[in-house]
Design an enzyme around this catalytic site. Structure first.
Site, PDB file in Angstrom:
ATOM      1  N   GLU A  80     -18.656  -6.941 -83.035  1.00 49.41           N
ATOM      2  CA  GLU A  80     -18.721  -6.967 -81.573  1.00 49.41           C
ATOM      3  C   GLU A  80     -17.874  -5.867 -80.964  1.00 49.41           C
ATOM      4  O   GLU A  80     -18.317  -5.166 -80.042  1.00 49.41           O
ATOM      5  CB  GLU A  80     -18.262  -8.320 -81.045  1.00 49.41           C
ATOM      6  CG  GLU A  80     -18.284  -8.408 -79.516  1.00 49.41           C
ATOM      7  CD  GLU A  80     -18.092  -9.814 -78.998  1.00 49.41           C
ATOM      8  OE1 GLU A  80     -19.002 -10.636 -79.216  1.00 49.41           O
ATOM      9  OE2 GLU A  80     -17.046 -10.087 -78.391  1.00 49.41           O
ATOM     10  N   ARG A 118     -17.446  21.043 -56.281  1.00 49.82           N
ATOM     11  CA  ARG A 118     -16.810  20.569 -55.054  1.00 49.82           C
ATOM     12  C   ARG A 118     -15.695  21.527 -54.645  1.00 49.82           C
ATOM     13  O   ARG A 118     -14.787  21.824 -55.424  1.00 49.82           O
ATOM     14  CB  ARG A 118     -16.238  19.167 -55.289  1.00 49.82           C
ATOM     15  CG  ARG A 118     -15.389  18.610 -54.142  1.00 49.82           C
ATOM     16  CD  ARG A 118     -16.213  18.308 -52.912  1.00 49.82           C
ATOM     17  NE  ARG A 118     -15.447  17.514 -51.947  1.00 49.82           N
ATOM     18  CZ  ARG A 118     -15.830  17.282 -50.706  1.00 49.82           C
ATOM     19  NH1 ARG A 118     -16.995  17.784 -50.272  1.00 49.82           N
ATOM     20  NH2 ARG A 118     -15.103  16.549 -49.902  1.00 49.82           N
ATOM     21  N   GLN A 168      -4.326  22.042 -60.447  1.00 46.16           N
ATOM     22  CA  GLN A 168      -3.752  21.528 -61.691  1.00 46.16           C
ATOM     23  C   GLN A 168      -3.793  20.011 -61.770  1.00 46.16           C
ATOM     24  O   GLN A 168      -4.104  19.439 -62.834  1.00 46.16           O
ATOM     25  CB  GLN A 168      -2.312  22.015 -61.832  1.00 46.16           C
ATOM     26  CG  GLN A 168      -1.689  21.670 -63.188  1.00 46.16           C
ATOM     27  CD  GLN A 168      -0.274  22.194 -63.303  1.00 46.16           C
ATOM     28  OE1 GLN A 168       0.624  21.702 -62.639  1.00 46.16           O
ATOM     29  NE2 GLN A 168      -0.070  23.200 -64.135  1.00 46.16           N
TER      30      GLN A 168
END
Length: 379
Positions: free
Chosen positions: A242, A268, A279
């Protein structure tokens, strides 16, 4: 690093159109908490559910590593995290324990239909007073006239509302003993079993969650998976699968998220330059890259140990920690990088945060994983 073969790559690439189809309308389904039977049929037709089952029972007979590689591709291409979670829950909860521990008669009755997806599977482990503390479970199975008679209730059963069969873990011996747990296959229409209504939840909303109630629910001993008292062994095997299967899907999702954020940060512009040139933003994205690579490596390294039969208890716990916390941190970082747009539902990133938070809880909480690792260190 693992070198994937052309056949393995072909299996994964064949899912790309499926992932795109499963993504259609995922925001609306998430909002409505809707599981799509139509999309489940597409998953069945893709043979994804057959991946880890032996050919004798109608499966594709792929090994653990190949199965993980294909599931990572599902996470990369499919934006419906709840549906992907229902896929791995089905494969692991029922198919894996049946194949590994079920009798031939039990396999013949159920495994072909489970690996085809005709019968949807779920497992019932957690209880209102026993979540990660499995040995404290109060749902009991008493021996009577060749049956186990189940009484009690289970909570947080993923796929519960849609499942046809349940692997239920019950107490059949001294509480607190690993030999006091039994795994048994229960069909949905069995008298004495009541399936609760779907429960509203924060994330993974397209994967329905319910409670189960047992009131003198009689299950023939032929439905025991393994033997009476061996349920903890079954559970341990299932939990390894799982963690590996569920969280490698998350790695695929993380990789897609990272690439999306990188592209956005390049395009952007603020203050006359791309935000990726700042940075603080670039370092945040670097941390995303580190989280993705680290989680992927940890999961495949743990899988190699599991596949070779080595003790991988600590490795699986570490991989689960890294993947679950990395998934959540990268989801938050993506929202922060997209700013106000990331906060809007239509971009799907706030959904990623809600989905990712669940991973720090299911399959053993992060606290439990740290406790397990400490125990393996002798602490």
């Amino acid at each position: 690093m693992i070198q994937w073969t052309d056949d393995q790559r072909a299996l994964r690439e064949a899912l790309t159109p499926l992932g795109a189809r499963l993504s259609e309308g995922h925001l609306e389904r998430d909002s409505n908490g809707e599981f799509s039977r139509e999309l489940w049929k597409l998953i069945q037709d893709s043979d994804l559910l057959r991946m880890a089952t032996d050919e004798k029972w109608g499966g594709l007979g792929q090994d653990l590593l190949t199965t993980l590689y294909v599931l990572e591709g599902l996470g990369y291409t499919c934006r419906d995290g709840g549906l992907s979670f229902s896929v791995t829950t089905h494969m692991v909860s029922t198919g894996i324990p049946l194949q590994r521990f079920g009798s031939d008669a039990l396999k013949e009755r159920f495994l072909p239909a489970v690996c085809a997806g005709d019968l949807i599977g779920a497992h019932a482990i957690s209880e209102p007073e026993a979540g990660s503390d499995m040995l404290s479970m109060r749902t009991t199975g008493r021996m009577e006239d060749g049956c186990l008679v189940l009484n009690g209730n289970k909570s947080f059963v993923s796929n519960g509302a849609i499942a046809d069969v349940f692997v239920v873990y019950v107490s059949t011996g001294p509480q607190g003993s690993p030999f006091g747990i039994t795994a048994v296959l229960v069909e949905r229409d069995t008298p004495g079993l009541t399936v609760g209504k779907p429960m509203s939840k924060m994330g993974l909303r397209t994967s329905p969650l319910t409670e189960l109630f047992f009131d003198d629910c009689r299950i023939p001993l032929e439905n025991v998976i393994g033997r009476v008292g061996s349920g903890f062994l079954v559970f341990d095997h299932v939990m390894k699968w799982e963690v590996l299967c569920s969280f490698i899907v998350n790695v695929g999702e993380m990789q897609h998220r990272l690439e999306r954020v990188v592209e956005y940060a390049k395009s952007r512009r603020q203050f006359g330059k791309s935000i990726g040139s700042f940075q603080s933003v670039s370092h945040r994205i670097v941390e995303m890259r580190i989280a993705v690579d680290t989680a992927r490596r940890a999961l495949y390294d743990a899988a190699l140990k599991v596949a070779s039969g080595e003790d991988a208890t600590a490795d699986v716990a570490i991989a689960k920690l890294l993947a679950s916390e990395g998934n959540l941190s990268t989801a938050i970082a993506a929202v922060q990088t997209f700013g106000g747009y990331g906060y809007m539902t239509e971009y799907g990133l706030e959904q990623d945060v809600r989905n990712a938070l669940a991973g720090t809880i299911y399959s053993g909480t992060t606290d439990i994983q740290r406790t397990r690792i400490a125990a393996m260190m002798g602490l």
